[in-house]
Design an enzyme around this catalytic site. Structure first.
Site, short mmCIF file in Angstrom:
data_model
loop_
_atom_site.label_atom_id
_atom_site.label_comp_id
_atom_site.label_asym_id
_atom_site.label_seq_id
_atom_site.Cartn_x
_atom_site.Cartn_y
_atom_site.Cartn_z
N ASP A 37 -17.85 -35.90 6.88
CA ASP A 37 -17.13 -36.47 5.74
C ASP A 37 -15.63 -36.51 6.00
O ASP A 37 -15.09 -35.71 6.78
CB ASP A 37 -17.45 -35.64 4.48
N HIS A 54 -13.84 -44.62 10.11
CA HIS A 54 -15.22 -44.63 10.65
C HIS A 54 -15.19 -44.88 12.16
O HIS A 54 -15.92 -44.25 12.92
CB HIS A 54 -16.05 -45.72 9.96
N LEU A 148 -31.88 -31.99 24.02
CA LEU A 148 -31.47 -31.99 22.61
C LEU A 148 -32.21 -33.06 21.79
O LEU A 148 -32.33 -34.20 22.23
CB LEU A 148 -29.96 -32.28 22.53
C1 IPE Z 1 -21.94 -37.71 2.27
O1 IPE Z 1 -20.64 -38.12 2.16
C2 IPE Z 1 -22.74 -38.75 3.01
C3 IPE Z 1 -22.47 -38.84 4.44
C4 IPE Z 1 -21.71 -38.05 5.11
C5 IPE Z 1 -23.17 -39.89 5.11
P1 IPE Z 1 -20.11 -38.92 0.88
O2 IPE Z 1 -18.68 -39.16 1.07
O3 IPE Z 1 -20.97 -40.10 0.62
O4 IPE Z 1 -20.38 -37.86 -0.29
P2 IPE Z 1 -19.70 -37.70 -1.71
O5 IPE Z 1 -19.70 -39.05 -2.34
O6 IPE Z 1 -18.32 -37.20 -1.47
O7 IPE Z 1 -20.54 -36.70 -2.43
C1 IPE Z 2 -17.80 -40.10 5.73
O1 IPE Z 2 -16.50 -40.39 5.41
C2 IPE Z 2 -18.55 -41.28 6.29
C3 IPE Z 2 -19.61 -41.79 5.42
C4 IPE Z 2 -19.98 -41.28 4.28
C5 IPE Z 2 -20.30 -42.97 5.88
P1 IPE Z 2 -16.12 -41.07 4.01
O2 IPE Z 2 -16.16 -42.54 4.17
O3 IPE Z 2 -17.00 -40.54 2.92
O4 IPE Z 2 -14.64 -40.57 3.83
P2 IPE Z 2 -13.94 -40.04 2.52
O5 IPE Z 2 -14.82 -38.96 1.96
O6 IPE Z 2 -13.83 -41.20 1.58
O7 IPE Z 2 -12.63 -39.52 2.98
MG MG Z 3 -16.82 -38.95 1.67
#
Ligand code: IPE
Ligand code: IPE
Ligand code: MG
Length: 264
Positions: A37, A54, A148
């Site tokens: 995240d 990303h 793995l």
């Molecule tokens: C969790 O992250 C999902 C992934 C890492 C794929 P999100 O960014 O979607 O989660 P929330 O919305 O903060 O709970």
């Molecule tokens: C995690 O990073 C990647 C996915 C959930 C696909 P985010 O896109 O959720 O990044 P933040 O949480 O908005 O910083």
């Molecule tokens: Mg996120």
């Protein structure tokens, strides 16, 4: 890849080497699961569009997979796209799917070379057909690898997985005309992770203290480690810190204290 490679690629006296020396190699987690995240915040902090976060996160994926393979961690599961992530703007979802395809295409030879088996956890049929065929090709190519096990949770939801397991059990029962007796082991066999050890260590980056619908059944007794590091900045150093911390935990499983060990 081997632990010897870690010694050869980390500089003596470097942070990574010092951390590596603290890891007890015979007490590694059998399964590490990561909620990747903070990509959006990483980009925002640099005045860049979210998708650049990303893109930058791919290097973290590459290094994490490689380090787990070198350490001989048996299973790594990365949460890449949740069933709820479809709520994001179409343009962001499209870039995520494109990056995924690109990653697989570029990394397949490395996965093969390092004996890594690749698997997808999630509702595969709902993904775009070009992504599905890339994923299927990756799973097929790496099917017989014995190192793995690298799971990617994609179009994944913990609740969706439990519902899918229930549906699979009902379908089987209808097909054989017999009502099964359901216990925990039987139920777990119908999850996407059938046959795979539950995560011992669950890592979440970017400081959020929530599970976000990840592996709800399987993390019943996982040790949780949260870091403020945003996913694109996550490297071997943070992975080693998480493992060292994990090894200090007392795992009780409702019983009495035992030093962090993989078996329940
Ligand atoms: C969790 O992250 C999902 C992934 C890492 C794929 P999100 O960014 O979607 O989660 P929330 O919305 O903060 O709970
Ligand atoms: C995690 O990073 C990647 C996915 C959930 C696909 P985010 O896109 O959720 O990044 P933040 O949480 O908005 O910083
Ligand atoms: Mg996120």
């Amino acid at each position: 890849m081997s632990r010897q490679d870690i010694l050869e690629t980390t500089r003596k006296g470097s942070i990574e080497r010092r951390l590596f020396d603290q890891i007890e190699l015979d007490r590694l987690p059998r399964h590490v699961a990561i909620i990747m995240d903070g990509n959006g915040r990483w980009a925002k902090g640099r005045g860049l569009p979210r998708v650049e976060g990303h893109r930058a996160g791919i290097a973290s994926v590459r290094e994490t997979v490689e380090t787990c393979a070198r350490l001989d961690v048996p299973v790594l599961t990365l949460y890449a796209f949740s069933v709820e992530n479809w709520k994001r703007p179409r343009s962001e979802v499209d870039v995520l799917m494109m990056l995924l395809k690109q990653y697989l295409r570029l990394e397949l030879s490395t996965l093969m070379k390092n004996d890594i088996r690749f698997q997808v956890l999630g509702r595969l049929p709902d993904l775009p057909p070009d992504v599905v065929s890339e994923l299927e090709a990756g799973m097929e190519r790496t099917r017989n690898n014995r190192g793995l096990l690298f799971n990617i949770a994609l179009n994944y939801g913990g609740r969706a997985e439990i519902v899918d397991a229930c549906q699979a059990i009902v379908d089987e029962a209808v097909a054989v005309g017999k009502t099964p007796t359901i216990d925990e082991a039987f139920f777990a066999e119908h999850l996407y992770t059938s046959g795979v050890a539950d995560p011992d260590l669950l890592i979440r980056t970017s400081g959020e203290l929530r599970i976000s619908n990840f592996l709800l059944w399987q993390i019943a007794y996982a040790e949780i480690w949260v870091t403020d590091t945003l996913w694109p900045d996550f490297r071997t150093q943070q992975l080693f810190e998480a493992i060292i911390d994990y090894q200090k935990r007392d795992r009780r499983y409702g019983g009495i204290a035992t030093k962090a060990r993989s078996t329940a």
